[in-house]
Write an enzyme that holds these catalytic residues in place. Sequence first.
Site, PDB file in Angstrom:
ATOM      1  N   GLY A 229      -7.806   0.866  -8.928  1.00 51.32           N
ATOM      2  CA  GLY A 229      -7.147  -0.154  -8.134  1.00 51.32           C
ATOM      3  C   GLY A 229      -6.160  -1.036  -8.875  1.00 51.32           C
ATOM      4  O   GLY A 229      -5.340  -1.689  -8.241  1.00 51.32           O
ATOM      5  N   GLU A 268     -12.756   3.049 -13.465  1.00 51.14           N
ATOM      6  CA  GLU A 268     -12.294   4.395 -13.069  1.00 51.14           C
ATOM      7  C   GLU A 268     -10.805   4.334 -12.775  1.00 51.14           C
ATOM      8  O   GLU A 268     -10.351   4.757 -11.707  1.00 51.14           O
ATOM      9  CB  GLU A 268     -13.020   4.866 -11.801  1.00 51.14           C
ATOM     10  CG  GLU A 268     -14.521   4.963 -11.908  1.00 51.14           C
ATOM     11  CD  GLU A 268     -15.184   5.233 -10.547  1.00 51.14           C
ATOM     12  OE1 GLU A 268     -14.506   5.107  -9.504  1.00 51.14           O
ATOM     13  OE2 GLU A 268     -16.366   5.561 -10.543  1.00 51.14           O
ATOM     14  N   ARG A 271      -4.223   5.293 -11.680  1.00 53.53           N
ATOM     15  CA  ARG A 271      -2.823   4.883 -11.650  1.00 53.53           C
ATOM     16  C   ARG A 271      -2.408   4.072 -12.877  1.00 53.53           C
ATOM     17  O   ARG A 271      -1.388   4.351 -13.495  1.00 53.53           O
ATOM     18  CB  ARG A 271      -2.594   4.041 -10.395  1.00 53.53           C
ATOM     19  CG  ARG A 271      -1.142   3.776 -10.066  1.00 53.53           C
ATOM     20  CD  ARG A 271      -1.022   2.772  -8.921  1.00 53.53           C
ATOM     21  NE  ARG A 271      -1.925   3.078  -7.836  1.00 53.53           N
ATOM     22  CZ  ARG A 271      -1.641   3.893  -6.828  1.00 53.53           C
ATOM     23  NH1 ARG A 271      -0.463   4.466  -6.771  1.00 53.53           N
ATOM     24  NH2 ARG A 271      -2.521   4.128  -5.874  1.00 53.53           N
ATOM     25  N   ARG A 306       4.359  10.761  -2.592  1.00 52.19           N
ATOM     26  CA  ARG A 306       4.118   9.351  -2.266  1.00 52.19           C
ATOM     27  C   ARG A 306       5.217   8.715  -1.399  1.00 52.19           C
ATOM     28  O   ARG A 306       4.896   8.004  -0.451  1.00 52.19           O
ATOM     29  CB  ARG A 306       3.879   8.526  -3.540  1.00 52.19           C
ATOM     30  CG  ARG A 306       2.632   8.978  -4.317  1.00 52.19           C
ATOM     31  CD  ARG A 306       2.295   8.055  -5.475  1.00 52.19           C
ATOM     32  NE  ARG A 306       1.810   6.779  -5.014  1.00 52.19           N
ATOM     33  CZ  ARG A 306       2.522   5.674  -4.961  1.00 52.19           C
ATOM     34  NH1 ARG A 306       3.773   5.654  -5.378  1.00 52.19           N
ATOM     35  NH2 ARG A 306       1.993   4.572  -4.493  1.00 52.19           N
ATOM     36  N   CYS A 337      12.081  20.692   5.326  1.00 53.69           N
ATOM     37  CA  CYS A 337      12.452  20.477   6.729  1.00 53.69           C
ATOM     38  C   CYS A 337      11.595  19.349   7.301  1.00 53.69           C
ATOM     39  O   CYS A 337      10.795  19.560   8.216  1.00 53.69           O
ATOM     40  CB  CYS A 337      12.271  21.759   7.521  1.00 53.69           C
ATOM     41  SG  CYS A 337      13.239  23.101   6.830  1.00 53.69           S
TER      42      CYS A 337
HETATM   43  C1  LIG Z   1      -8.778   7.111  -6.346  1.00 51.81           C
HETATM   44  C2  LIG Z   1      -9.966   6.554  -6.996  1.00 51.81           C
HETATM   45  C3  LIG Z   1      -9.865   5.924  -8.245  1.00 51.81           C
HETATM   46  C4  LIG Z   1      -8.553   5.705  -8.958  1.00 51.81           C
HETATM   47  O1  LIG Z   1      -7.742   4.860  -8.255  1.00 51.81           O
HETATM   48  P1  LIG Z   1      -6.363   4.309  -8.892  1.00 51.81           P
HETATM   49  O2  LIG Z   1      -5.715   3.616  -7.749  1.00 51.81           O
HETATM   50  O3  LIG Z   1      -5.623   5.500  -9.345  1.00 51.81           O
HETATM   51  O4  LIG Z   1      -6.718   3.407 -10.002  1.00 51.81           O
HETATM   52  C5  LIG Z   1     -11.020   5.483  -8.827  1.00 51.81           C
HETATM   53  N1  LIG Z   1     -12.230   5.638  -8.235  1.00 51.81           N
HETATM   54  C6  LIG Z   1     -12.364   6.236  -7.035  1.00 51.81           C
HETATM   55  C7  LIG Z   1     -13.711   6.385  -6.447  1.00 51.81           C
HETATM   56  C8  LIG Z   1     -11.242   6.702  -6.369  1.00 51.81           C
HETATM   57  O5  LIG Z   1     -11.367   7.278  -5.181  1.00 51.81           O
END
Ligand SMILES: *Cc1c(COP(=O)(O)O)cnc(C)c1O
Length: 419
Positions: A229, A268, A271, A306, A337
């Site tokens: 996030g 986790e 991005r 995206r 297309c």
């Molecule tokens: C997609 C996702 C992430 C990574 O999200 P980012 O926006 O790339 O940081 C981490 N944990 C879970 C469970 C996700 O679905």
Amino acid sequence: MPNFALNDDVFFRAAEQFPTPFHLYDEAGIRERARKLNSAFSWCRDFKEYFAVKALPNPAILRILKEEGCGLDCSSATELTLAKVCGFSGEEIILSANAMPPEEFAQARALNAFINLDDISDIELLRTHGGIPECVCLRYNPGGQFSIGNTIMGNPGEAKYGFMPSQLKEGLKQLKALGAKSFGLHAFLSSNTTDNNYYPSLAKALLTLGKELEAEQGIRFAFVDLSGGIGIPYRPEQPETDVQAVGEGVRKVYEEIIPDGSVAIKTELGRWMTGPVGWLVTHAVHEKKIYRDYIGTDASAVNLMRPAMYGAYHHITVCGKRDLPADHVYDVTGSLCENNDKFAIQRELPEINIGDLLVIHDTGAHGYSMGYNYNGRTRSAEILHTEADGFRMIRRAETAADYFATLDIDPAGAELTKR
Ligand SMILES: *Cc1c(COP(=O)(O)O)cnc(C)c1O
């Protein structure tokens, strides 16, 4: 501001060596970001980043991240296999997904990975597919809106993920009865946010809740998983997340709530880790002047979805023309297309000529991996710009044969080859 760490020369040299389009990833940049994150959380006795594999599922990248001390967050059987072949095992892996096929629980248990349960019904599935481990993670959904101050950061009440608070209590009761000894708490409440207070606010909520549940249910609170996030500045005017400040913010709430330092912290990030250190490199191959001026490229939404999917902004540099005035307005497109196959809409750029090399920024996460095969277009190669300033192809481009591999047709002779 997007990442301008590589100068045009790097992209020109890569494009001499490999046909466009391709994604180019910068090894030094990846290592630097991993080190920054680890340093921001170095105050924590037990911190680990589990890179979200879906963001950039390439073995060469995953191995670099392993060298930097990261684990992996996997969300499917294939990603678990990828983790295994890249040398990750046990506590270096988290399985986190939604509407999970039960066999994937069993596969994760066989690897001794952490499992993040998304729903109370998953407890029974896990019991019968691999068994309940000593430590289980539960994904929390607080419902309603998630705000920091007056700003709404996300809408968990509309999200398909996680346990409601009452279900967490019931879930922990069941897990304890089935032999679990400890638990983790996970939540992902805001996506792509550059607000330095996101992780600290989330940590505060999860740590507080975890302590309450621990006292009430008599099962040890082992870790929080702050998930992904943390965002990146896709637009030139956007601020950069200050990851050091994020780490310090989490430290402040952590030391208040967990003075004995007994709860581990996991993240986790996808991005933030690799987004800014990847670029989609493409040539301008077509120019068209109708109601608007269009530049057609040899890449398309197949390589980077995206913009088409979310209307996302990706900065574009015309190599060799960085210092020229942006006195032309273009829609920069692919060949699909689909009218949403546009990398940029009404973008001010220097004059673009056919043959110019364009660099689309911030494609290192959720770029290649979201690709697809619409219009029979095939996915590109992935190139690593090494620390030694060389280039290594870390995934070849798909060919028509790859496209036909799941069919009964031989593309050369258009004959049936199977049956
Ligand atoms: C997609 C996702 C992430 C990574 O999200 P980012 O926006 O790339 O940081 C981490 N944990 C879970 C469970 C996700 O679905």
